[in-house]
Design a protein around this motif. Structure first.
Motif, PDB file in Angstrom:
ATOM      1  N   GLU A  41       0.833  -1.191   0.000  1.00  0.00           N
ATOM      2  CA  GLU A  41       0.000   0.000   0.000  1.00  0.00           C
ATOM      3  C   GLU A  41       0.879   1.255   0.000  1.00  0.00           C
ATOM      4  O   GLU A  41       2.058   1.192   0.325  1.00  0.00           O
ATOM      5  CB  GLU A  41      -0.901   0.022   1.237  1.00  0.00           C
TER       6      GLU A  41
ATOM      7  N   TYR B  23     -15.044  -4.423   0.580  1.00  0.00           N
ATOM      8  CA  TYR B  23     -14.393  -5.154   1.664  1.00  0.00           C
ATOM      9  C   TYR B  23     -14.954  -4.845   3.049  1.00  0.00           C
ATOM     10  O   TYR B  23     -14.627  -5.539   4.012  1.00  0.00           O
ATOM     11  CB  TYR B  23     -12.889  -4.852   1.664  1.00  0.00           C
TER      12      TYR B  23
ATOM     13  N   GLN C 267     -14.513 -14.524  -1.787  1.00  0.00           N
ATOM     14  CA  GLN C 267     -13.660 -13.797  -0.858  1.00  0.00           C
ATOM     15  C   GLN C 267     -14.420 -13.197   0.318  1.00  0.00           C
ATOM     16  O   GLN C 267     -13.890 -13.132   1.427  1.00  0.00           O
ATOM     17  CB  GLN C 267     -12.882 -12.693  -1.593  1.00  0.00           C
TER      18      GLN C 267
ATOM     19  N   THR D 241       3.927 -14.335  -0.402  1.00  0.00           N
ATOM     20  CA  THR D 241       2.948 -13.357  -0.867  1.00  0.00           C
ATOM     21  C   THR D 241       1.599 -14.065  -0.850  1.00  0.00           C
ATOM     22  O   THR D 241       1.412 -15.033  -1.581  1.00  0.00           O
ATOM     23  CB  THR D 241       3.301 -12.907  -2.298  1.00  0.00           C
TER      24      THR D 241
ATOM     25  N   ASP E 170      -2.314 -13.960  -1.474  1.00  0.00           N
ATOM     26  CA  ASP E 170      -3.367 -13.204  -2.147  1.00  0.00           C
ATOM     27  C   ASP E 170      -4.693 -13.952  -1.999  1.00  0.00           C
ATOM     28  O   ASP E 170      -4.725 -15.165  -1.988  1.00  0.00           O
ATOM     29  CB  ASP E 170      -3.018 -13.044  -3.630  1.00  0.00           C
TER      30      ASP E 170
ATOM     31  N   ILE F  80       4.843  -8.265   8.688  1.00  0.00           N
ATOM     32  CA  ILE F  80       3.741  -8.094   7.733  1.00  0.00           C
ATOM     33  C   ILE F  80       3.988  -6.774   7.010  1.00  0.00           C
ATOM     34  O   ILE F  80       3.939  -5.712   7.629  1.00  0.00           O
ATOM     35  CB  ILE F  80       2.374  -8.071   8.441  1.00  0.00           C
ATOM     36  N   LEU F  81       4.230  -6.846   5.708  1.00  0.00           N
ATOM     37  CA  LEU F  81       4.562  -5.619   4.975  1.00  0.00           C
ATOM     38  C   LEU F  81       3.363  -4.996   4.268  1.00  0.00           C
ATOM     39  O   LEU F  81       3.447  -3.865   3.809  1.00  0.00           O
ATOM     40  CB  LEU F  81       5.656  -5.907   3.939  1.00  0.00           C
ATOM     41  N   SER F  82       2.278  -5.743   4.157  1.00  0.00           N
ATOM     42  CA  SER F  82       1.118  -5.192   3.441  1.00  0.00           C
ATOM     43  C   SER F  82      -0.127  -5.993   3.753  1.00  0.00           C
ATOM     44  O   SER F  82      -0.051  -7.091   4.302  1.00  0.00           O
ATOM     45  CB  SER F  82       1.359  -5.221   1.927  1.00  0.00           C
ATOM     46  N   GLY F  83      -1.267  -5.427   3.403  1.00  0.00           N
ATOM     47  CA  GLY F  83      -2.528  -6.153   3.445  1.00  0.00           C
ATOM     48  C   GLY F  83      -3.238  -6.184   4.784  1.00  0.00           C
ATOM     49  O   GLY F  83      -4.317  -6.779   4.897  1.00  0.00           O
ATOM     50  N   VAL F  84      -2.647  -5.560   5.782  1.00  0.00           N
ATOM     51  CA  VAL F  84      -3.284  -5.527   7.100  1.00  0.00           C
ATOM     52  C   VAL F  84      -3.318  -4.073   7.561  1.00  0.00           C
ATOM     53  O   VAL F  84      -2.317  -3.363   7.450  1.00  0.00           O
ATOM     54  CB  VAL F  84      -2.498  -6.391   8.112  1.00  0.00           C
ATOM     55  N   TYR F  85      -4.464  -3.636   8.050  1.00  0.00           N
ATOM     56  CA  TYR F  85      -4.608  -2.266   8.546  1.00  0.00           C
ATOM     57  C   TYR F  85      -5.376  -2.304   9.857  1.00  0.00           C
ATOM     58  O   TYR F  85      -6.447  -2.904   9.922  1.00  0.00           O
ATOM     59  CB  TYR F  85      -5.342  -1.407   7.512  1.00  0.00           C
TER      60      TYR F  85
ATOM     61  N   THR G   3      -7.187  -7.811   8.116  1.00  0.00           N
ATOM     62  CA  THR G   3      -6.845  -7.947   6.708  1.00  0.00           C
ATOM     63  C   THR G   3      -7.783  -7.060   5.893  1.00  0.00           C
ATOM     64  O   THR G   3      -8.962  -6.907   6.220  1.00  0.00           O
ATOM     65  CB  THR G   3      -7.009  -9.398   6.225  1.00  0.00           C
ATOM     66  N   THR G   4      -7.219  -6.470   4.833  1.00  0.00           N
ATOM     67  CA  THR G   4      -8.016  -5.550   4.011  1.00  0.00           C
ATOM     68  C   THR G   4      -8.549  -6.219   2.749  1.00  0.00           C
ATOM     69  O   THR G   4      -9.293  -5.599   1.997  1.00  0.00           O
ATOM     70  CB  THR G   4      -7.148  -4.351   3.573  1.00  0.00           C
ATOM     71  N   GLY G   5      -8.134  -7.462   2.484  1.00  0.00           N
ATOM     72  CA  GLY G   5      -8.552  -8.136   1.245  1.00  0.00           C
ATOM     73  C   GLY G   5      -7.522  -8.003   0.138  1.00  0.00           C
ATOM     74  O   GLY G   5      -7.682  -8.580  -0.926  1.00  0.00           O
ATOM     75  N   THR G   6      -6.467  -7.252   0.384  1.00  0.00           N
ATOM     76  CA  THR G   6      -5.399  -7.071  -0.608  1.00  0.00           C
ATOM     77  C   THR G   6      -4.203  -7.951  -0.219  1.00  0.00           C
ATOM     78  O   THR G   6      -4.215  -8.555   0.852  1.00  0.00           O
ATOM     79  CB  THR G   6      -5.007  -5.583  -0.692  1.00  0.00           C
ATOM     80  N   PRO G   7      -3.193  -8.056  -1.078  1.00  0.00           N
ATOM     81  CA  PRO G   7      -2.121  -9.035  -0.822  1.00  0.00           C
ATOM     82  C   PRO G   7      -1.376  -8.787   0.490  1.00  0.00           C
ATOM     83  O   PRO G   7      -1.052  -7.654   0.826  1.00  0.00           O
ATOM     84  CB  PRO G   7      -1.163  -8.845  -2.001  1.00  0.00           C
TER      85      PRO G   7
ATOM     86  N   GLN H 174       1.964  -9.426   2.405  1.00  0.00           N
ATOM     87  CA  GLN H 174       3.360  -9.820   2.211  1.00  0.00           C
ATOM     88  C   GLN H 174       3.968 -10.151   3.567  1.00  0.00           C
ATOM     89  O   GLN H 174       3.958  -9.317   4.479  1.00  0.00           O
ATOM     90  CB  GLN H 174       4.154  -8.689   1.553  1.00  0.00           C
TER      91      GLN H 174
ATOM     92  N   MET I 297       7.393 -11.320   5.428  1.00  0.00           N
ATOM     93  CA  MET I 297       8.838 -11.398   5.213  1.00  0.00           C
ATOM     94  C   MET I 297       9.538 -11.884   6.477  1.00  0.00           C
ATOM     95  O   MET I 297       9.229 -11.447   7.579  1.00  0.00           O
ATOM     96  CB  MET I 297       9.395 -10.035   4.817  1.00  0.00           C
TER      97      MET I 297
END
Lengths: 369, 369, 369, 369
Positions: free
Chosen positions: A17, A115, B357, D26, D28, D67-72, D76-80, D82, D84
């Protein structure tokens, strides 16, 4: 195939993001033995980087790519290549207010509807920052293509900004890198600068048309019916943020042509079939002809403008939205390097597909004695 | 994903050539319990059928669909549905001559180059007959959608034929089914008939622009970045024979707009967000807004014309090509039912993806108290 | 990827039910220029055909394959190949009773639970008749492989039937085609005939273990991690009806070995690395070593037996089930040609994948000076 | 589908090498709104972490997931997404020597043959470290499943180590977490410790058999023919490093059974169909029955042993290999958490597939009045 993956065999999954810790691309299916380094990818990222002139967002980030896997001693190993770009200029602030407001013309309303929640920081996943990952992946594709198709030349440029079109009679490819608009017309570059300054002062934005070409593509790439080369190019370009239309060769104008005007007549040259025109944009029946491939697409004006617009809050309350912050008055400008990257990815992918099915990297059927 | 497959979860693989024994579609992923019969699919095929008026090819075939699997006692079972259409009017003749000649503007040259051989009978796999399989598959999609989205209305029509545009002020949906052009403008239908008669006499053909809309699509369908609803619609339409460009909503014209002109302002209505305009064409950030979805695409004029055109033989010898036989002067006419079918397939596919989803068939995020 | 599709690039989608009009396979991604005819495919189907001896179902059908597309003048064109086999011996009867009863050990209960309805005629989609489509598709794969890997030899055979194992000391490949069990041991063939006759009289059935090998596979096929050659072979075999386990090389016995016993030591021969043993079954790290590939899988005994078994009706009422009709006492016998077909499909698919990524059909890295 | 991706809708692409900067996954297709944090994933990683006892490699790394992405804000936001994991304990050394030597039983020879080069550091991509990424992805799957299938219980454990089997009569699930072998038999844990100490002193390694079960899976998950639940479980387990065989329920032993022994008889209970046995391992016709799902797989002994083994160098020269370094004498031990993770990924994926096609998360067809 999946939600965030592009490509059949050369597969790119982007993630991240706008204001998270990082974003990037997971690239799978790259041939082994390709010379690759961070520098080589950085070269392409630097062309897309924001803040380089007064016409793009003033967000200043190095957009430095790190290769986390898939490369050993300067060569791809054939395993997944992870490309990571850290977000370093995420200004910390309270997004609570933005999270409840929907900007007209922006994806924040549909992300929320789909979402039930969203990451509001800087547009989250729908931010144009995602395209940095595409440019990085495109850098990998180009590295592979430089060995497989050494004569390939991919060139992207703007041909329209709002009501202003380039003059094709003044087309000068050398001009593209000299101006902030990637426009192959020195006079247009000058005129557009004036026009865009004015728009920005008015708190407005403007759309753009990008053209991207590929010369040196052999005949025979593509596949019939659903994985056509033109279908996949359209898919690639339409998937870029804010793109509302894509066309190949004569494009939408083909609707206005007759058969005699549209069909490119064929002569025989020493190097094979030679076409008298290129209405086809280098693709017939989904398969490359060997002519220059020509794709154009329209980028809508960004919805992040300082002119007040009527909208609603999450609870349905009417409101007026004014988007402050660092935004591009013509987001299409930065789409140019992105389009080149997508072209590279599609061409490599189709080269691999063609090689899989036929064992060749060019035409299997030879024309001429 | 594959060469001849379309869709993520509702997957359609078409097969067959123009003059082989049969063609069809293998449809996988259809929900179970959907009422389905050959009659129901035939209804849609009959709308596309050639030879119905003097403006489409005089090939006369019943295009009768047979359901070979996946349906039991009038209901889909959830297993693959095989739809077969026999080719009954393949006039037998010697194709040896055609097999060595390449028609300008036609895929026969690229098929030969790619594969080293091709089926020259009636265009083989690149024939527009392939679209019959799409219409049949679209019939399955519609049957499934009629239960899942009962308010859905998909409407396709022509908006341009060569230089002739419809007059949007005269738009009358009821007119679409009354004329051979699927044109929502009675006056245009009359004018176009005259124009097309003249073109045919001249041994020429003409391009067309098709618009297809979908009303009653809930907000929330689509996916970010690469499986966007608009990306998949562009993929679907570009994959149709002879299509050279696709646009959504304002489309290519968005390149000429400012941000204030382009962003659709939002009000709150009793049924949710209400937009003051629809430049977005019903899609923002790749996800449906709940507004009408609007797609347009250009179909080039067919290259099969009786005006002589310069070309070459397989051995490189120059020649002149005159394509005799039964061809459509405006092949775009028959693309209308095909576009509707593709719209149905894409919408069902995205409904299933969204349901997978999120568990919902509409928006997960509710706007308004 | 999809529900009824197998393969990455050489993609097979099977369709059809036991007692519908027809069943078949849609084969996409086959290389062009492959010599192919119905006879060539029929050869493999005839080996699987039921009713050839007293140990397989007495259903008598020619299982005649028709090629409906993708082949022109005896060669594949590179477009989808539709293979159709008509069901000609579907005895008409009332299935109403069967539709409400669930056979222990059979898929009819889970199909009903999943879909809310099912096609009860002869097991519908879950019938072993589906494997005829695999054998036909395997015939296409073999035709392509005969040009690409001329030294390839795929051999399937039974190694166990119920408590009876072959004696590896008596292994004689020539024996395989001489007995109804595809067993490479003449004594076993004799003993098993007696045992199976007895079982059938008792109204019972029995399981089996099949082994399938491939010699002449070059080193380098496969892919790391998720598209490993062994993973895809396991996928292929587990997808066959009634299979409950799959193993490669030493297989499950590897759990009982030490590292010194398991690791195949390597010598250098004139033709490259030579292994002193083949515990690996020809695959290391998901990639072929060049040794013989060895796969084994267990087929459970058919649940269609005449011994009464406790079960329930759809409404939950207890019942006793006795399955009459024409059933195989050892359904594993007919799995032998199916396993060979799946092996062929997987090998071709991986050859194409390898060629796509590396441009080679064998090892890219050469060992030896 | 791709080389390094697993799953249909819940798609996991792992990336990274043993001694590169990092590795990860990753992810998805995760549903939105799932509570997720690094802690929650770390919990599962810690169970797999090496160096926790004397029976696993002494490599000591925190294996801390980012967690580098997809969580806010914890969802989870429904996006990928990542995930690491940095490699922090890559001891720097000269790999030049190893790069030219091929270990018997190890993938380094086939990686070299396939790609023409490889990353020799610690096994590169073929290292068991890749499984850390699977465990992290499995943590995401479990988080999603905890909301969708609250009664689900996934349990993995060892049932065999070399010649030593557990005694099922002593089975005690509570014992699993109490010993370093994840073995549900206190006596076995004691005996195996002695046996493994001895093997390690001998410079040898040993294979293992893992069993993983899932209770609380509703009937109806799975899909016929190629995306069967058992096929996908076999795919998942076979894709783990060093796995040589997979079985479901009765598994390979089904080859030795009769129909009466194998078919699980059915009674009706208050909660639906109740089976008298579970030879099926909870799956019939590729679809879950509602019984416990039972999968077993064999892990071969690691080839990294200090006993000298005959091998060759890259140039073909014979050599003897002794693998020093930090290696697991029984790598199967660490496969237990990996198997649980793969089970979780497969079940979530099939739950989403089932929901897509049917709209339900359990059986559509109800049994009983």
């Amino acid at each position: 195939m999946s939600y965030n993956t592009f490509g059949h065999l050369f597969r790119v999954t982007t993630w991240g993001e706008s204001h998270g810790p990082a974003l990037g691309a997971t690239v799978d299916g790259c041939p082994p033995g390709v010379a690759l380094s961070e520098d080589r990818i950085q070269h392409w990222l630097d062309r897309r980087k924001p803040g380089q002139n007064r016409y793009t967002t003033q967000r200043r980030e190095p957009d430095a790519v790190e290769i986390l896997s898939g490369v050993y001693e300067g060569q791809t190993t054939g395993t997944p290549i992870q490309l990571m770009i850290r977000n370093t200029d995420q200004r910390s602030k309270d997004y609570g207010n933005i999270a409840d407001t929907f900007r007209p013309g922006h994806a924040d309303i549909t992300y929320f509807q789909k979402y039930g929640l969203r990451d509001p920081r800087g547009g989250g996943r729908s931010s144009a920052r995602e395209t940095a990952a595409r440019v990085a992946a495109g850098g990998v594709a180009r590295a592979a293509l430089s060995a497989l198709l050494p004569d390939l030349r991919i060139t992207g440029y703007m041909v329209q900004m709002g009501p202003h079109h380039i003059d094709r009679a003044r087309f000068d490819a050398a001009e593209i890198e000299r101006n902030p608009f990637w426009v192959p017309d020195a006079q247009a570059a000058e005129d557009w600068a004036t026009a865009l300054d004015q728009l920005r002062k008015q708190g407005n934005s403007v759309g753009a048309m990008i053209e991207v070409t590929a010369a040196g593509v052999p005949a025979g790439l593509g596949a019939p019916i659903y994985a056509k080369l033109d279908t996949d190019l359209a898919t690639a370009m339409m998937s870029i943020n804010a793109v509302k239309g894509v066309e190949i060769g004569a494009g939408l104008a083909a609707a206005g042509l007759t058969g005699t005007e549209n069909a490119d007549e064929i002569d025989m040259s020493e190097s094979g079939p030679a076409y008298r025109s290129n209405q086809a944009g280098g693709i017939l029946g989904g398969i490359s002809t060997g002519q220059e491939i020509v794709v154009r697409f329209a980028v809508k004006p960004t919805s992040s403008i300082t002119t007040p617009r009527a909208s609603i809050l999450r609870d349905g309350t009417p409101t007026e939205v004014v988007t402050k912050g660092r935004h591009d008055p013509c987001v299409g400008i930065r789409a140019v390097p992105v389009a080149e990257a997508m072209m590279a990815c599609v061409l490599l992918d189709h080269l691999l597909l063609h090689r899989a099915q036929t064992g060749a990297t060019g035409p299997l059927g030879r024309i001429g004695s």
